[in-house]
Design a protein around this motif. Structure first.
Motif, PDB file in Angstrom:
ATOM      1  N   LEU A 136      46.583  47.994  36.143  1.00 24.72           N
ATOM      2  CA  LEU A 136      45.796  47.516  37.380  1.00 24.72           C
ATOM      3  C   LEU A 136      46.699  46.107  36.952  1.00 24.72           C
ATOM      4  O   LEU A 136      46.509  46.017  36.080  1.00 24.72           O
ATOM      5  N   THR A 137      46.566  45.182  38.032  1.00 32.84           N
ATOM      6  CA  THR A 137      47.070  44.082  38.443  1.00 32.84           C
ATOM      7  C   THR A 137      45.863  43.152  38.865  1.00 32.84           C
ATOM      8  O   THR A 137      45.124  43.818  39.541  1.00 32.84           O
ATOM      9  N   VAL A 138      45.428  42.139  37.556  1.00 34.96           N
ATOM     10  CA  VAL A 138      44.664  40.939  38.732  1.00 34.96           C
ATOM     11  C   VAL A 138      45.158  40.033  39.720  1.00 34.96           C
ATOM     12  O   VAL A 138      46.227  39.791  39.039  1.00 34.96           O
ATOM     13  N   MET A 139      44.915  40.001  40.970  1.00 32.34           N
ATOM     14  CA  MET A 139      45.449  39.039  41.667  1.00 32.34           C
ATOM     15  C   MET A 139      45.613  36.900  40.935  1.00 32.34           C
ATOM     16  O   MET A 139      44.397  36.903  40.856  1.00 32.34           O
ATOM     17  N   GLY A 140      46.570  36.233  40.387  1.00 34.56           N
ATOM     18  CA  GLY A 140      46.566  34.880  40.288  1.00 34.56           C
ATOM     19  C   GLY A 140      46.690  34.100  40.598  1.00 34.56           C
ATOM     20  O   GLY A 140      47.056  34.188  41.814  1.00 34.56           O
ATOM     21  N   ASN A 141      46.205  32.972  41.129  1.00 36.72           N
ATOM     22  CA  ASN A 141      46.482  31.825  41.093  1.00 36.72           C
ATOM     23  C   ASN A 141      48.593  31.386  41.495  1.00 36.72           C
ATOM     24  O   ASN A 141      48.580  31.636  42.823  1.00 36.72           O
TER      25      ASN A 141
ATOM     26  N   VAL B  94      46.563  49.487  31.481  1.00 30.41           N
ATOM     27  CA  VAL B  94      46.550  48.504  30.472  1.00 30.41           C
ATOM     28  C   VAL B  94      46.154  47.663  31.936  1.00 30.41           C
ATOM     29  O   VAL B  94      46.827  47.712  33.244  1.00 30.41           O
ATOM     30  N   VAL B  95      45.374  46.009  31.921  1.00 28.31           N
ATOM     31  CA  VAL B  95      45.192  45.087  33.241  1.00 28.31           C
ATOM     32  C   VAL B  95      45.969  44.018  32.963  1.00 28.31           C
ATOM     33  O   VAL B  95      45.884  43.962  31.097  1.00 28.31           O
ATOM     34  N   THR B  96      46.922  43.316  33.525  1.00 29.36           N
ATOM     35  CA  THR B  96      47.488  42.187  33.893  1.00 29.36           C
ATOM     36  C   THR B  96      46.477  41.487  34.908  1.00 29.36           C
ATOM     37  O   THR B  96      46.209  41.740  35.383  1.00 29.36           O
ATOM     38  N   LEU B  97      45.523  40.837  34.233  1.00 29.72           N
ATOM     39  CA  LEU B  97      44.709  39.446  34.488  1.00 29.72           C
ATOM     40  C   LEU B  97      45.564  38.057  35.286  1.00 29.72           C
ATOM     41  O   LEU B  97      44.598  37.537  35.478  1.00 29.72           O
ATOM     42  N   GLY B  98      46.254  38.807  35.622  1.00 28.37           N
ATOM     43  CA  GLY B  98      47.159  37.718  36.243  1.00 28.37           C
ATOM     44  C   GLY B  98      48.057  36.649  35.803  1.00 28.37           C
ATOM     45  O   GLY B  98      48.243  37.015  35.184  1.00 28.37           O
ATOM     46  N   ASP B  99      48.289  36.156  36.757  1.00 32.31           N
ATOM     47  CA  ASP B  99      50.237  35.324  36.853  1.00 32.31           C
ATOM     48  C   ASP B  99      50.918  35.859  36.034  1.00 32.31           C
ATOM     49  O   ASP B  99      51.530  35.529  35.473  1.00 32.31           O
TER      50      ASP B  99
ATOM     51  N   GLY C 174      38.540  39.597  35.837  1.00 28.42           N
ATOM     52  CA  GLY C 174      39.272  38.446  37.296  1.00 28.42           C
ATOM     53  C   GLY C 174      40.249  37.493  36.561  1.00 28.42           C
ATOM     54  O   GLY C 174      40.029  37.791  35.306  1.00 28.42           O
ATOM     55  N   HIS C 175      41.277  36.964  37.694  1.00 33.37           N
ATOM     56  CA  HIS C 175      41.553  35.809  36.865  1.00 33.37           C
ATOM     57  C   HIS C 175      40.854  34.208  36.421  1.00 33.37           C
ATOM     58  O   HIS C 175      41.075  33.948  35.682  1.00 33.37           O
ATOM     59  N   TYR C 176      39.944  34.114  37.373  1.00 32.45           N
ATOM     60  CA  TYR C 176      39.797  33.194  36.937  1.00 32.45           C
ATOM     61  C   TYR C 176      38.057  33.524  35.601  1.00 32.45           C
ATOM     62  O   TYR C 176      37.494  34.149  35.955  1.00 32.45           O
ATOM     63  N   PRO C 177      38.543  32.536  35.051  1.00 28.89           N
ATOM     64  CA  PRO C 177      37.166  32.493  33.908  1.00 28.89           C
ATOM     65  C   PRO C 177      35.473  31.727  34.567  1.00 28.89           C
ATOM     66  O   PRO C 177      35.581  31.295  36.384  1.00 28.89           O
ATOM     67  N   LEU C 178      34.853  32.553  33.907  1.00 34.64           N
ATOM     68  CA  LEU C 178      33.013  32.065  35.120  1.00 34.64           C
ATOM     69  C   LEU C 178      32.314  31.561  33.569  1.00 34.64           C
ATOM     70  O   LEU C 178      31.813  30.806  34.035  1.00 34.64           O
TER      71      LEU C 178
END
Length: 308
Positions: free
Chosen positions: A112-117, A83-88, A221-225
């Motif tokens: 797995l954690t993606v670091m959010g702002n 499982v992935v949490t996409l930040g924040d 990633g946290h931020y969209p592209l």
């Protein structure tokens, strides 16, 4: 490769460091004589805080505990590889991690954690308060699994969330932001961030190696592209060019709570809806990779997609 925390950062973060370490991955669930079907869970922006909703009553910070518990219970009933949490994970308070950690410990799958702002801001302020001050860590990594290369990038690499222990990185972030603002770029917002040269080089090398190994490439990633949006990574064009060059299969992001989608030259850019939005809505997804097909099974208000 996993960019690890220093002993000092590990000590300062304590149990919270569990979110920023790579978990042990089990073997693929399918029999070796059949094509491998990879399944993973995705959620974005729980952004929990023990505070009232925002004035517009869009973000219900306190409700995220109950919603996150529901999502984890649902994911535990699914046959998933991770499982992935996409930040924040949290919105602003260091104490919020103590409230969400027991919920994530109930998760039966590797996480797995993606670091959010908001994570970066909260972590950075906590680490800056140490004596001596400690830097906001870099949190980008990759791993190979069942013929896929999974990559997580860190959009807080150059950002205003860097603290005094990050050297000149905050100054470089201010310079990048100022240049974008002078150009009128819509993503030139102080609550976004960008990839520095070292991470861009690492990403290019990782993508090249995966392509040489004939691995399918999935990036988080946290931020969209894409598509163009004020929430995008500051230097999103450079990252899009790399992903398209090496034929990445998909890029998953959060941050833009309304969600979004665009395909560019065979790479699908998918932004998940934010869990914190709405008093009761619980958007999340299960992604299934099988052959040339990517299926995103949406739950709650999250739309489903079948992409070939």
């Amino acid at each position: 490769m996993f960019v690890s925390l220093s002993p000092e950062q590990l000590h300062a973060l304590g149990e919270v460091s569990e979110f920023y370490r790579l978990p042990a991955m089990g073997p693929p669930r399918d029999d070796e004589n059949r094509p491998v079907r990879v399944r993973f869970g995705l959620l974005a922006d729980p952004q929990y805080a023990d505070v009232d909703p925002d004035p517009s009553h869009v973000r219900y910070y306190r409700h995220s505990l109950e919603k996150l518990a529901q999502v984890i219970d649902e994911l535990n009933q699914q046959p998933l590889d991770f499982v992935v949490t996409l930040g924040d994970l949290v919105d602003r308070q260091w104490s919020s991690y103590a409230d969400i950690l027991p919920l994530y410990r109930r998760l039966k799958h590797p996480h797995l954690t993606v670091m959010g702002n908001h994570d970066a801001d909260t972590l950075s302020r906590h680490l800056a308060s140490q004596r001596p001050a400690l830097a906001l860590p870099k949190h980008y990594f990759h791993f190979s699994f069942a013929g896929y290369c999974f990559i997580a990038i860190d959009g807080n690499d150059l950002s205003l969330y860097c603290n005094q222990a990050n050297g000149d990185e905050q100054l470089r972030a201010q310079h990048m932001l100022g240049q974008l603002q002078a150009q009128g770029a819509i993503q030139a917002q102080p609550w976004n961030g960008g990839l520095g040269e070292a991470q861009l080089d690492w990403l290019a090398q990782t993508l090249q190696t995966a392509a040489q190994r004939h691995e399918q490439i999935i990036v988080f990633g946290h931020y969209p592209l894409a598509p163009e949006d004020r929430h995008n990574l500051w230097n999103h064009q450079a990252v899009v060019a790399l992903l398209v060059k090496y034929r990445a299969r998909a890029y998953f992001a959060g941050h833009q709570h309304a969600g979004g989608y665009q395909r560019i030259d065979g790479t699908d850019f998918i932004t998940l809806k934010g869990l914190v939005d709405g008093a009761r809505s619980t958007p999340f997804a299960v992604v299934e990779l099988y052959g040339n097909t990517l299926t995103l099974h949406g739950y709650g208000t999250q739309h489903s997609l079948t992409l070939k």
